[in-house]
Design a protein around this motif. Structure first.
Motif, PDB file in Angstrom:
ATOM      1  N   ARG A 185     -25.260  -2.554  16.515  1.00 38.17           N
ATOM      2  CA  ARG A 185     -23.995  -2.277  17.220  1.00 38.17           C
ATOM      3  C   ARG A 185     -23.993  -0.843  17.734  1.00 38.17           C
ATOM      4  O   ARG A 185     -24.258   0.093  16.984  1.00 38.17           O
ATOM      5  N   ILE A 186     -23.702  -0.684  19.023  1.00 36.74           N
ATOM      6  CA  ILE A 186     -23.621   0.666  19.587  1.00 36.74           C
ATOM      7  C   ILE A 186     -22.155   1.099  19.543  1.00 36.74           C
ATOM      8  O   ILE A 186     -21.283   0.425  20.082  1.00 36.74           O
ATOM      9  N   ARG A 187     -21.926   2.200  18.875  1.00 34.11           N
ATOM     10  CA  ARG A 187     -20.543   2.701  18.767  1.00 34.11           C
ATOM     11  C   ARG A 187     -20.502   4.150  19.244  1.00 34.11           C
ATOM     12  O   ARG A 187     -21.509   4.696  19.657  1.00 34.11           O
ATOM     13  N   ALA A 188     -19.330   4.766  19.131  1.00 39.50           N
ATOM     14  CA  ALA A 188     -19.147   6.120  19.664  1.00 39.50           C
ATOM     15  C   ALA A 188     -20.036   7.143  18.942  1.00 39.50           C
ATOM     16  O   ALA A 188     -20.706   6.815  17.959  1.00 39.50           O
ATOM     17  N   GLY A 189     -20.014   8.380  19.430  1.00 37.24           N
ATOM     18  CA  GLY A 189     -20.985   9.329  18.902  1.00 37.24           C
ATOM     19  C   GLY A 189     -20.496  10.743  18.648  1.00 37.24           C
ATOM     20  O   GLY A 189     -21.314  11.665  18.579  1.00 37.24           O
ATOM     21  N   VAL A 190     -19.175  10.915  18.495  1.00 39.55           N
ATOM     22  CA  VAL A 190     -18.681  12.273  18.240  1.00 39.55           C
ATOM     23  C   VAL A 190     -18.105  12.342  16.829  1.00 39.55           C
ATOM     24  O   VAL A 190     -17.218  11.568  16.473  1.00 39.55           O
ATOM     25  N   LEU A 191     -18.629  13.243  16.023  1.00 41.31           N
ATOM     26  CA  LEU A 191     -18.143  13.400  14.646  1.00 41.31           C
ATOM     27  C   LEU A 191     -17.353  14.683  14.514  1.00 41.31           C
ATOM     28  O   LEU A 191     -17.842  15.753  14.874  1.00 41.31           O
ATOM     29  N   GLU A 192     -16.157  14.567  13.980  1.00 40.71           N
ATOM     30  CA  GLU A 192     -15.389  15.786  13.763  1.00 40.71           C
ATOM     31  C   GLU A 192     -15.995  16.546  12.592  1.00 40.71           C
ATOM     32  O   GLU A 192     -16.749  15.995  11.786  1.00 40.71           O
ATOM     33  N   HIS A 193     -15.613  17.806  12.522  1.00 40.99           N
ATOM     34  CA  HIS A 193     -16.144  18.722  11.522  1.00 40.99           C
ATOM     35  C   HIS A 193     -16.024  18.139  10.098  1.00 40.99           C
ATOM     36  O   HIS A 193     -16.989  18.141   9.325  1.00 40.99           O
ATOM     37  N   GLY A 194     -14.849  17.620   9.766  1.00 46.16           N
ATOM     38  CA  GLY A 194     -14.598  17.104   8.413  1.00 46.16           C
ATOM     39  C   GLY A 194     -15.471  15.911   8.078  1.00 46.16           C
ATOM     40  O   GLY A 194     -15.888  15.736   6.924  1.00 46.16           O
ATOM     41  N   PHE A 195     -15.752  15.081   9.078  1.00 48.66           N
ATOM     42  CA  PHE A 195     -16.603  13.923   8.819  1.00 48.66           C
ATOM     43  C   PHE A 195     -18.034  14.365   8.542  1.00 48.66           C
ATOM     44  O   PHE A 195     -18.704  13.842   7.648  1.00 48.66           O
ATOM     45  N   ALA A 196     -18.493  15.340   9.328  1.00 49.57           N
ATOM     46  CA  ALA A 196     -19.850  15.860   9.132  1.00 49.57           C
ATOM     47  C   ALA A 196     -19.973  16.438   7.716  1.00 49.57           C
ATOM     48  O   ALA A 196     -20.984  16.245   7.028  1.00 49.57           O
ATOM     49  N   GLU A 197     -18.917  17.121   7.261  1.00 48.67           N
ATOM     50  CA  GLU A 197     -18.910  17.681   5.900  1.00 48.67           C
ATOM     51  C   GLU A 197     -19.026  16.584   4.843  1.00 48.67           C
ATOM     52  O   GLU A 197     -19.734  16.727   3.839  1.00 48.67           O
ATOM     53  N   LEU A 198     -18.322  15.475   5.099  1.00 49.79           N
ATOM     54  CA  LEU A 198     -18.342  14.350   4.166  1.00 49.79           C
ATOM     55  C   LEU A 198     -19.749  13.745   4.098  1.00 49.79           C
ATOM     56  O   LEU A 198     -20.216  13.346   3.030  1.00 49.79           O
ATOM     57  N   MET A 199     -20.424  13.683   5.250  1.00 52.89           N
ATOM     58  CA  MET A 199     -21.811  13.187   5.282  1.00 52.89           C
ATOM     59  C   MET A 199     -22.696  14.059   4.395  1.00 52.89           C
ATOM     60  O   MET A 199     -23.557  13.569   3.667  1.00 52.89           O
ATOM     61  N   ARG A 200     -22.474  15.376   4.479  1.00 53.77           N
ATOM     62  CA  ARG A 200     -23.294  16.298   3.664  1.00 53.77           C
ATOM     63  C   ARG A 200     -22.977  16.101   2.187  1.00 53.77           C
ATOM     64  O   ARG A 200     -23.878  16.058   1.353  1.00 53.77           O
ATOM     65  N   GLU A 201     -21.677  15.973   1.875  1.00 52.72           N
ATOM     66  CA  GLU A 201     -21.290  15.776   0.474  1.00 52.72           C
ATOM     67  C   GLU A 201     -21.896  14.474  -0.070  1.00 52.72           C
ATOM     68  O   GLU A 201     -22.252  14.387  -1.245  1.00 52.72           O
ATOM     69  N   ALA A 202     -22.035  13.488   0.818  1.00 56.31           N
ATOM     70  CA  ALA A 202     -22.614  12.197   0.412  1.00 56.31           C
ATOM     71  C   ALA A 202     -24.148  12.265   0.371  1.00 56.31           C
ATOM     72  O   ALA A 202     -24.804  11.254   0.176  1.00 56.31           O
ATOM     73  N   GLN A 203     -24.692  13.451   0.578  1.00 53.31           N
ATOM     74  CA  GLN A 203     -26.151  13.682   0.615  1.00 53.31           C
ATOM     75  C   GLN A 203     -26.816  12.834   1.697  1.00 53.31           C
ATOM     76  O   GLN A 203     -27.887  12.286   1.517  1.00 53.31           O
ATOM     77  N   ALA A 210     -12.053  10.122  20.817  1.00 50.78           N
ATOM     78  CA  ALA A 210     -13.155  10.071  19.844  1.00 50.78           C
ATOM     79  C   ALA A 210     -12.635  10.115  18.404  1.00 50.78           C
ATOM     80  O   ALA A 210     -13.177  10.796  17.554  1.00 50.78           O
ATOM     81  N   ARG A 211     -11.553   9.374  18.148  1.00 52.01           N
ATOM     82  CA  ARG A 211     -10.919   9.420  16.814  1.00 52.01           C
ATOM     83  C   ARG A 211     -11.295   8.269  15.888  1.00 52.01           C
ATOM     84  O   ARG A 211     -10.903   8.261  14.727  1.00 52.01           O
ATOM     85  N   GLY A 212     -11.984   7.225  16.378  1.00 55.10           N
ATOM     86  CA  GLY A 212     -12.201   5.999  15.595  1.00 55.10           C
ATOM     87  C   GLY A 212     -12.782   6.255  14.225  1.00 55.10           C
ATOM     88  O   GLY A 212     -12.128   6.059  13.195  1.00 55.10           O
ATOM     89  N   LEU A 213     -13.981   6.741  14.216  1.00 56.27           N
ATOM     90  CA  LEU A 213     -14.669   7.006  12.958  1.00 56.27           C
ATOM     91  C   LEU A 213     -13.974   8.129  12.195  1.00 56.27           C
ATOM     92  O   LEU A 213     -13.956   8.157  10.968  1.00 56.27           O
ATOM     93  N   ASN A 214     -13.381   9.029  12.957  1.00 59.01           N
ATOM     94  CA  ASN A 214     -12.801  10.207  12.330  1.00 59.01           C
ATOM     95  C   ASN A 214     -11.495   9.903  11.594  1.00 59.01           C
ATOM     96  O   ASN A 214     -11.180  10.542  10.607  1.00 59.01           O
ATOM     97  N   SER A 215     -10.755   8.885  12.053  1.00 60.88           N
ATOM     98  CA  SER A 215      -9.571   8.538  11.248  1.00 60.88           C
ATOM     99  C   SER A 215      -9.998   7.774  10.010  1.00 60.88           C
ATOM    100  O   SER A 215      -9.304   7.803   8.993  1.00 60.88           O
ATOM    101  N   ALA A 216     -11.147   7.095  10.091  1.00 58.62           N
ATOM    102  CA  ALA A 216     -11.668   6.437   8.887  1.00 58.62           C
ATOM    103  C   ALA A 216     -12.069   7.494   7.855  1.00 58.62           C
ATOM    104  O   ALA A 216     -11.908   7.303   6.648  1.00 58.62           O
ATOM    105  N   ALA A 217     -12.558   8.632   8.333  1.00 61.94           N
ATOM    106  CA  ALA A 217     -13.066   9.670   7.430  1.00 61.94           C
ATOM    107  C   ALA A 217     -11.993  10.171   6.470  1.00 61.94           C
ATOM    108  O   ALA A 217     -12.259  10.354   5.272  1.00 61.94           O
ATOM    109  N   SER A 218     -10.770  10.351   6.976  1.00 68.18           N
ATOM    110  CA  SER A 218      -9.737  10.878   6.079  1.00 68.18           C
ATOM    111  C   SER A 218      -9.345   9.828   5.043  1.00 68.18           C
ATOM    112  O   SER A 218      -9.076  10.150   3.890  1.00 68.18           O
ATOM    113  N   ASP A 219      -9.343   8.544   5.434  1.00 68.29           N
ATOM    114  CA  ASP A 219      -9.050   7.488   4.443  1.00 68.29           C
ATOM    115  C   ASP A 219     -10.062   7.573   3.301  1.00 68.29           C
ATOM    116  O   ASP A 219      -9.704   7.506   2.122  1.00 68.29           O
ATOM    117  N   ILE A 220     -11.329   7.693   3.693  1.00 65.04           N
ATOM    118  CA  ILE A 220     -12.394   7.711   2.687  1.00 65.04           C
ATOM    119  C   ILE A 220     -12.254   8.952   1.792  1.00 65.04           C
ATOM    120  O   ILE A 220     -12.403   8.874   0.566  1.00 65.04           O
TER     121      ILE A 220
END
Ligand code: APR
Ligand code: PHB
Length: 390
Positions: free
Chosen positions: A42-60, A296-306
């Motif tokens: 599945r091809i989806r959007a490609g912009v990650l907000e700062h907080g989401f990128a941080e969460l990726m790092r925290e998730a190793q 570009a909010r789709g994935l990023n609104s999911a990030a705060s839920d997580i």
């Protein structure tokens, strides 16, 4: 089977939560209806907000994102024959976004789950949560002829807009808010050099267009199309010709075209379901809310839920403190609605509405004129685009 947290849906939301909880010793099982190949196709959007990128790092899971993703300090808006830049870095107090495809991000999350021997069950059919109001909820799914039962403490509904979780909340409890826009986005992915190092959002009377990218050799372009159009109506040549018409002449002259690798149409919709908790079921990501892609909010609104769910689960399991779980729905929805407002605003300002009157068009032009004449307005755009704090 038994687990602490049973997560329905192996998209970015479900995988991220599973990974974060596992790192803290909390056991999860992820149930995904599709095969891994399907999810990663599945091809989806490609912009990650700062907080989401941080969460990726925290998730190793941030290593490849940090290596291959591009930091973007701003983007461009083409309107009324001019191109104006939104300086995200300057107006957000030094923040930025990361351009990194959601497909790649999902691949990284799967790789991390594999490394830790996380349990992700693919091709899980007829997934169904049960006894959600009790202290002993469980989830069943079918694998061939066998029905498997998973007992758990909590069920996470991270199964996207069409999932089963939201539908398990009784109709008299759930309130749904929806706005459907009278157009869609036709997207094309092509192995070509992006026309601009920064994203260009283009407002044009023929319809909105967006120039985005995945890397310096992979471009993603979109044009607004009527809902009645289908992909078959658009040859590659017709797509490129229409995109060029909607871009400023000097940008169009630079555009490198090529064969499409992927072409699809997505309708634009805003949607929120309330509450996001029902008993021991917690909704997260697209299962509870979706936005049109303009901000570009789709994935990023999911990030705060997580983020909220992760911390609430930690407090529950580590300190016996359930305040975070009790406040989850209210807290998550407060940020969700702000992302809804922002995407609605970007969408309304930049698209051509079939039923708009001259007055509406004047307001759109004035919105843009005000934006680029006011530092306060640019600050507001920037803080929303890089992501409001969790
Ligand atoms: N049982 C199990 N899995 C299911 C079910 C079901 N009944 N229904 C759907 N799923 C799976 C889907 O196949 C999908 O892989 O749940 C997953 C949900 O993933 P997404 O739709 O990607 O939603 P989410 O993880 O919340 O991702 C957030 O950000 O950019 C946006 O909309 C974009 O999907 C993206 C979202
Ligand atoms: C994308 O690259 O797919 C993309 C970028 C920005 C958006 C929407 C989609 O606002």
């Amino acid at each position: 089977m038994k687990t602490q947290v049973c997560i329905i849906g192996g998209g970015p939301s479900g995988l991220m939560l599973s990974q974060l909880l596992h790192l803290k010793g909390i056991d999860t099982v992820v149930l995904e209806r599709q095969s891994r190949e399907y999810v990663l196709g599945r091809i989806r959007a490609g912009v990650l907000e700062h907080g989401f990128a941080e969460l990726m790092r925290e998730a190793q899971c941030g290593e490849r994102m940090d290596k291959e993703g591009e930091i973007h300090d701003g983007f461009l808006i083409a309107h009324g024959g001019q191109v104006s830049r939104v300086d995200l870095h300057k107006y957000s107090g030094g923040s930025s976004v990361v351009v990194y495809g959601q497909t790649e991000l999902t691949r990284d999350l799967y790789a991390a789950r594999d490394r830790m021997n996380g349990v992700v069950i693919h091709n899980a059919e007829d997934v169904q949560p049960h006894d959600l109001k009790s202290a002993t909820p469980y989830v069943t799914y079918r694998s061939g002829d066998e029905v498997v039962r998973i007992d758990c403490d909590f069920v996470i509904g991270a199964d996207g807009f069409h999932g089963v979780s939201r539908k398990s909340i009784p109709r008299d409890v759930l309130k749904e808010y929806e706005k459907v826009y009278p157009f869609g986005w036709l997207g094309v992915l092509s192995r070509t050099k992006p026309v601009s190092p920064e994203l260009i959002y283009a407002k044009h009377e023929r319809g909105f267009a967006l120039c985005s990218l995945r890397s310096q050799v992979l471009s993603r372009y979109y044009i607004q199309v009527p809902l009645t159009d289908s992909v078959e109506d658009w040859s590659d040549d017709a797509f490129w010709a229409e995109l060029k018409r909607r871009l400023p002449a000097d940008v169009a002259a630079q555009l490198v075209t090529g064969a499409s690798i992927e072409k699809s149409i997505a309708p634009l919709r805003s949607f929120v379901a309330e509450p996001m908790r029902y008993g021991n079921l917690f909704l997260a990501g697209d299962a509870a809310h979706i936005v049109p892609p303009t901000g570009a909010r789709g994935l990023n609104s999911a990030a705060s839920d997580i983020y909220y769910l992760y911390h609430a689960m930690l407090a529950h399991y580590q300190n016996g403190d359930s305040t975070g779980l009790d406040q989850y729905s209210e807290k998550a929805l407060a940020r969700v609605w702000k992302a809804q407002r922002f995407s609605w605003w970007m969408t309304t300002m930049l698209h051509t509405f079939p039923d708009s009157i001259a007055y509406d068009q004047k307001l759109q032009e004035t919105d843009l004129a005000y934006l680029f004449s006011s530092e306060a307005a640019q600050r507001s755009l920037a803080e929303n685009y890089v992501g409001l704090p969790f």
